[in-house]
Design a protein around this motif. Structure first.
Motif, PDB file in Angstrom:
ATOM      1  N   ASP A   1       0.852  -1.194   0.000  1.00  0.00           N
ATOM      2  CA  ASP A   1       0.000   0.000   0.000  1.00  0.00           C
ATOM      3  C   ASP A   1       0.886   1.241   0.000  1.00  0.00           C
ATOM      4  O   ASP A   1       1.624   1.501   0.952  1.00  0.00           O
ATOM      5  CB  ASP A   1      -0.884  -0.043   1.255  1.00  0.00           C
ATOM      6  CG  ASP A   1      -1.878   1.104   1.325  1.00  0.00           C
ATOM      7  OD1 ASP A   1      -1.877   1.967   0.426  1.00  0.00           O
ATOM      8  OD2 ASP A   1      -2.663   1.125   2.289  1.00  0.00           O
ATOM      9  N   THR A   2       0.811   2.039  -1.076  1.00  0.00           N
ATOM     10  CA  THR A   2       1.628   3.257  -1.178  1.00  0.00           C
ATOM     11  C   THR A   2       0.914   4.491  -0.639  1.00  0.00           C
ATOM     12  O   THR A   2       1.444   5.602  -0.744  1.00  0.00           O
ATOM     13  CB  THR A   2       2.036   3.525  -2.638  1.00  0.00           C
ATOM     14  OG1 THR A   2       0.843   3.704  -3.422  1.00  0.00           O
ATOM     15  CG2 THR A   2       2.855   2.385  -3.210  1.00  0.00           C
ATOM     16  N   ASN A   3      -0.254   4.316  -0.063  1.00  0.00           N
ATOM     17  CA  ASN A   3      -1.029   5.465   0.418  1.00  0.00           C
ATOM     18  C   ASN A   3      -0.473   5.952   1.760  1.00  0.00           C
ATOM     19  O   ASN A   3      -1.073   5.758   2.816  1.00  0.00           O
ATOM     20  CB  ASN A   3      -2.505   5.084   0.553  1.00  0.00           C
ATOM     21  CG  ASN A   3      -3.366   6.269   0.942  1.00  0.00           C
ATOM     22  OD1 ASN A   3      -3.063   7.410   0.598  1.00  0.00           O
ATOM     23  ND2 ASN A   3      -4.432   6.016   1.670  1.00  0.00           N
ATOM     24  N   LEU A   4       0.677   6.592   1.674  1.00  0.00           N
ATOM     25  CA  LEU A   4       1.338   7.151   2.854  1.00  0.00           C
ATOM     26  C   LEU A   4       1.515   8.652   2.666  1.00  0.00           C
ATOM     27  O   LEU A   4       1.818   9.113   1.552  1.00  0.00           O
ATOM     28  CB  LEU A   4       2.700   6.490   3.064  1.00  0.00           C
ATOM     29  CG  LEU A   4       2.681   5.016   3.497  1.00  0.00           C
ATOM     30  CD1 LEU A   4       4.076   4.433   3.463  1.00  0.00           C
ATOM     31  CD2 LEU A   4       2.089   4.871   4.881  1.00  0.00           C
ATOM     32  N   PRO A   5       1.355   9.440   3.720  1.00  0.00           N
ATOM     33  CA  PRO A   5       1.426  10.901   3.576  1.00  0.00           C
ATOM     34  C   PRO A   5       2.789  11.383   3.099  1.00  0.00           C
ATOM     35  O   PRO A   5       2.888  12.477   2.531  1.00  0.00           O
ATOM     36  CB  PRO A   5       1.109  11.412   4.987  1.00  0.00           C
ATOM     37  CG  PRO A   5       1.323  10.244   5.894  1.00  0.00           C
ATOM     38  CD  PRO A   5       1.025   9.028   5.099  1.00  0.00           C
TER      39      PRO A   5
ATOM     40  N   ASN B   1       4.455  10.241   0.650  1.00  0.00           N
ATOM     41  CA  ASN B   1       4.540  10.143  -0.803  1.00  0.00           C
ATOM     42  C   ASN B   1       3.757  11.268  -1.476  1.00  0.00           C
ATOM     43  O   ASN B   1       2.747  11.750  -0.951  1.00  0.00           O
ATOM     44  CB  ASN B   1       3.968   8.801  -1.280  1.00  0.00           C
ATOM     45  CG  ASN B   1       4.817   7.622  -0.856  1.00  0.00           C
ATOM     46  OD1 ASN B   1       6.035   7.726  -0.729  1.00  0.00           O
ATOM     47  ND2 ASN B   1       4.173   6.486  -0.635  1.00  0.00           N
TER      48      ASN B   1
ATOM     49  N   GLN C   1       1.107  12.735  -4.156  1.00  0.00           N
ATOM     50  CA  GLN C   1      -0.235  12.182  -4.347  1.00  0.00           C
ATOM     51  C   GLN C   1      -0.283  11.147  -5.464  1.00  0.00           C
ATOM     52  O   GLN C   1      -0.958  10.121  -5.340  1.00  0.00           O
ATOM     53  CB  GLN C   1      -1.232  13.313  -4.640  1.00  0.00           C
ATOM     54  CG  GLN C   1      -2.688  12.844  -4.657  1.00  0.00           C
ATOM     55  CD  GLN C   1      -3.142  12.284  -3.310  1.00  0.00           C
ATOM     56  OE1 GLN C   1      -2.930  12.888  -2.268  1.00  0.00           O
ATOM     57  NE2 GLN C   1      -3.757  11.102  -3.335  1.00  0.00           N
TER      58      GLN C   1
ATOM     59  N   TYR D   1       1.913   9.129  -6.384  1.00  0.00           N
ATOM     60  CA  TYR D   1       2.471   7.856  -5.902  1.00  0.00           C
ATOM     61  C   TYR D   1       1.551   7.224  -4.860  1.00  0.00           C
ATOM     62  O   TYR D   1       1.439   5.992  -4.782  1.00  0.00           O
ATOM     63  CB  TYR D   1       3.865   8.068  -5.328  1.00  0.00           C
ATOM     64  CG  TYR D   1       4.907   8.411  -6.369  1.00  0.00           C
ATOM     65  CD1 TYR D   1       4.991   7.702  -7.560  1.00  0.00           C
ATOM     66  CD2 TYR D   1       5.809   9.459  -6.169  1.00  0.00           C
ATOM     67  CE1 TYR D   1       5.943   8.019  -8.521  1.00  0.00           C
ATOM     68  CE2 TYR D   1       6.771   9.784  -7.128  1.00  0.00           C
ATOM     69  CZ  TYR D   1       6.823   9.064  -8.300  1.00  0.00           C
ATOM     70  OH  TYR D   1       7.764   9.371  -9.247  1.00  0.00           O
ATOM     71  N   ARG D   2       0.893   8.036  -4.075  1.00  0.00           N
ATOM     72  CA  ARG D   2      -0.081   7.489  -3.119  1.00  0.00           C
ATOM     73  C   ARG D   2      -1.189   6.744  -3.859  1.00  0.00           C
ATOM     74  O   ARG D   2      -1.728   5.752  -3.379  1.00  0.00           O
ATOM     75  CB  ARG D   2      -0.692   8.609  -2.268  1.00  0.00           C
ATOM     76  CG  ARG D   2       0.296   9.303  -1.347  1.00  0.00           C
ATOM     77  CD  ARG D   2      -0.376  10.368  -0.485  1.00  0.00           C
ATOM     78  NE  ARG D   2      -1.308   9.764   0.475  1.00  0.00           N
ATOM     79  CZ  ARG D   2      -1.892  10.443   1.448  1.00  0.00           C
ATOM     80  NH1 ARG D   2      -1.663  11.747   1.590  1.00  0.00           N
ATOM     81  NH2 ARG D   2      -2.711   9.839   2.278  1.00  0.00           N
ATOM     82  N   ASP D   3      -1.521   7.243  -5.061  1.00  0.00           N
ATOM     83  CA  ASP D   3      -2.624   6.659  -5.821  1.00  0.00           C
ATOM     84  C   ASP D   3      -2.206   5.482  -6.696  1.00  0.00           C
ATOM     85  O   ASP D   3      -3.039   4.929  -7.428  1.00  0.00           O
ATOM     86  CB  ASP D   3      -3.276   7.733  -6.699  1.00  0.00           C
ATOM     87  CG  ASP D   3      -4.068   8.728  -5.876  1.00  0.00           C
ATOM     88  OD1 ASP D   3      -4.353   8.445  -4.701  1.00  0.00           O
ATOM     89  OD2 ASP D   3      -4.403   9.807  -6.416  1.00  0.00           O
TER      90      ASP D   3
END
Length: 741
Positions: free
Chosen positions: A221-225, A227, A229, A231-233
């Motif tokens: 899961d790349t949804n880290l603050p 990263n 946006q 890359y988060r997605d």
């Protein structure tokens, strides 16, 4: 006599046990577990996608404690938790006896999607469903196995059909606290975070663990603050976005997945790439070896010794290909760390390494970086050897090193509740040592597999017995299972499916008048021969083929003496307008043609809809354009429910059909001309339907039982169910590939 109330400590232990059970997908193939969660909140169970975790969050701690003060309910909970613990701790498994080395150094199975259950909608189709079933059977067998995929926080799309009968898509956010997953934590109790180079950036990712019985599957899961946006997605949606998103997802999956396993201290002996999406893992394995001082040829050879590859795609467009510029953009940072010429890397993904204009193909990389490769049916193996002969031009096509292992399904995971209960009662009466009547002997290809393993390993008795060829051979004996029992089961399943379909149609219709409610409740006939079609609406699967004979089909549907009816479901890829036109056409027929009431389309196809349909339909229709169906496992789920296949001789059905256990469309050939093939298959489908299927179904004796139809149902159970399952398939992978060197 009243029972002594449970103490607060006993209640706390039972509640903790239920929460632990809810976060292990074992409950998805254990009937008693599901009944406990359903009883806690029947409406919540129905509306929350049969999600044990969400049901426990729906029920307050006080309410749960009150439930558990019911001695009967508490006793059932104890028994289920005891069975769960026995399952997890048993050492008498097939894996411990036959593959003990994999327990310490497991198989690492990489797949871009895993389809486990409707609770966790992170799969787009058959590839993910196969991966989920693979993991479940690896658990049942006690095999050392760990899965790696991505956590798509919006999952795969939800489908609705608009007033123009056109598929529209929307996405819903998945909330981890409501799902059977748990965060992967480091030694300090904080989320474990790893990094991977994507483009020129360092992207951080965490992981979630899905407990699949004994086997963990990790979702990145790349949804880290930390990263950016975009890359988060990267892990937002299954196969979302364009080629740039796709290649970056695959970098995270392959390279990031290996790094996560290392951070967890796991040292897999085998890396199994389920399709080419995961092939970048080979580059990370080579990077590790180059870092120890190995030369490029030695690093490649050592990596090949660790990897195997399964291809599922006989369609050229289904193989991921990326331009050299996109490769440079997405892998710039990673390639810089390799310290080898970029041409070495790009050459691994090209048929002709020296052609600088050739796109980089993930399947080519996987084939070049694996010691073994396979297709997923015998015919698909042949097609794959022809397709990739270009990589071994010096060899005859038959000598191209791509074998095959035919796909299967996880029986217990696909059985409807009434069917699980039915077969469990029969297994209780099963004496594996009893003689089998000559007319129902085990098919030749199963001889030697009618083991009594389950009898000597009581901890795994149910999981083993339901896959035992000896048990299914007994189904051919009417004294073991009578025609009357089978027919009553079939009626129960058909009724349940029709009532399910009516409920879904009401929901799809939304603001309905009282008159329309009555109309919907008259849709579909519980006495009619019911034909089901449910799968991805890829155009090669030819969903509308049967309606090429439209006037004839209307006549059959409206026949008062021998009616037929159809239930369709499935999704087209959001960018597949041709597939959407197929859906539009079938929806139009269901609403505005003479087939209204005899044909329905169920929106938002998922695992739950599939389970209802394979259980309730009498005939499972599959008519792909041969040889483009690599395996087509949906029909394998039908046999244990008493549903018969009516299919093109493609994929698994080409191997399974013997003339007595279902129905074939056309023969074991196909014209090269597409229009000619469609015409031939349409005519054959109608001829088979009218000449074989309908007469056999409606041929009833004086008591109203279709004896000859049920004879064919029995043959399907005897010859197909014990062969086309993942219990057999995973053992075959273990002995043929995982343990072989």
């Amino acid at each position: 006599m009243s029972m002594k109330p449970l103490t607060p400590g006993e209640l706390t232990d039972l509640i903790a046990g239920l929460n632990r059970l809810a976060r292990n997908l074992w409950w998805t193939w254990n009937q008693e577990s599901q009944e406990i969660f359903q009883e806690l909140s029947p409406r919540g169970w129905q509306n929350l996608y049969h999600n044990a975790v969400a049901v426990l969050r729906e029920v307050s701690d006080y309410e749960l404690r009150v439930h558990l003060q019911n001695p009967e309910f508490a006793g059932r909970v104890r028994r289920v938790l005891a069975s769960f613990d026995e399952y997890l701790t048993s050492t008498g498994t097939w894996g411990s006896a036959n593959a003990p080395e994999l327990l310490a150094n497991p198989v690492a199975y990489f797949s871009a999607e895993f389809g486990f259950h409707e609770t966790l909608p992170i799969a787009a189709g058959g590839l993910g469903i196969l991966a989920g079933d693979h993991a479940k059977s690896a658990s049942d067998l006690g095999l050392g196995f760990v899965g790696v995929s991505l956590f798509y926080r919006e999952g795969y799309f939800q489908q609705t059909i608009n007033p123009e009968n056109w598929q529209t898509e929307y996405y819903t956010l998945l909330h981890p606290e409501n799902l059977p997953i748990e965060p992967v934590l480091d030694a300090g109790g904080q989320p474990m975070v790893c990094t991977v180079e994507v483009g020129s950036s360092e992207v951080r990712f965490k992981a979630w663990r899905v407990n699949v019985g004994r086997c963990p599957v990790y979702l990145l899961d790349t949804n880290l603050p930390e990263n950016e946006q975009h890359y988060r997605d990267l892990t937002l949606r299954v196969y979302g976005g364009d080629s740039t998103t796709r290649i970056m997802q695959e970098v995270v999956l392959g390279i990031g997945g290996v790094r996560l396993l290392r951070a967890l201290g796991l040292r897999p002996s085998v890396f199994h790439m389920n399709e080419g999406h995961a092939a970048f893992l080979a580059l990370e394995l080579m990077r590790e070896k180059l870092a120890t001082g190995k030369s490029w040829p030695d690093a490649l050879a050592a990596t090949k010794s660790q990897c195997i590859f399964t291809t599922h795609t006989p369609v050229e467009a289904g193989h991921d290909r990326f331009t050299p510029s996109l490769m440079d953009y997405a892998l710039k940072g990673f390639l810089a760390r390799l310290k080898v010429p970029v041409s070495h890397i790009l050459g691994l993904g090209r048929v002709n390494p020296s052609n600088k204009e050739e796109p980089f193909c993930m399947t080519v990389l996987a084939l070049k970086a694996s010691r073994a490769a396979n297709g997923v049916s015998e015919l698909h193996g042949q097609v794959s050897r022809q397709m990739w002969h270009c990589l071994w031009p010096e060899r005859p096509v038959d000598a191209v090193p791509i074998g095959h292992i035919t796909n299967g399904v996880h029986l217990l995971g696909w059985m409807k509740g009434p069917v699980r209960r039915f077969w469990r009662r029969k297994i209780g009466n099963f004496n594996a040592g009893a003689p089998i009547a000559a007319a129902t002997r085990i098919p030749e290809f199963l001889v030697g597999r009618e083991t009594e393993f389950w009898r000597t390993n009581p901890d795994t008795r149910w999981e083993s017995a339901i896959n035992d060829p000896g048990f299914w051979a007994r189904i051919g004996d009417p004294e073991f299972v009578s025609d009357e029992e089978l027919w009553a089961l079939r009626y129960k399943l058909r009724r349940e499916m029709i009532e399910f379909a009516r409920r879904r149609l009401l929901i799809q219709g939304q603001r309905l008048s009282q008159r329309e409610f009555i109309v919907f409740d008259s849709f579909l006939n519980p006495d009619a021969l019911t034909i089901g079609f449910a799968r991805r609406f890829a155009t090669y699967k030819r969903a509308p083929l049967i309606f090429q004979q439209f006037d004839n089909i209307v006549r059959l549907a409206q026949d008062r003496q021998r009616p037929i009816q159809f239930i369709f479901a499935g999704k087209a890829h959001p960018r597949d307008d041709e597939g959407k036109r197929f859906i539009q056409h079938i929806n139009h027929l269901s609403r505005y043609s003479e087939l209204k009431g005899h044909l329905v389309f169920i929106e938002n196809y998922d695992v739950h809809v599939a389970r209802q349909m394979i259980g309730g339909c009498d005939v499972w229709l599959n008519n792909p354009r041969r040889p483009l169906e690599a395996s087509g496992t949906s029909g394998q789920k039908a046999g244990c429910h008493g549903c018969l296949n009516l299919s093109i001789l493609d994929g698994w059905w080409r191997e399974g059909y013997d003339g007595t256990n279902g129905f074939a469309i056309s023969d074991d050939t196909h014209p090269d001309d597409v229009e000619e093939q469609d015409l031939r298959d349409s005519e054959s489908l109608y001829k088979t339907l009218t000449g074989q299927v309908i007469p056999l179904f409606y041929d009833r004796d004086a008591t109203g039982i279709p004896r000859k139809w049920l004879e064919r149902v029995r043959r399907a159970m005897v010859t197909l169910v014990p062969q086309y399952n993942t219990w057999r398939m995973v053992q075959e992978y273990a002995t043929k590939y995982y343990l072989a060197r």
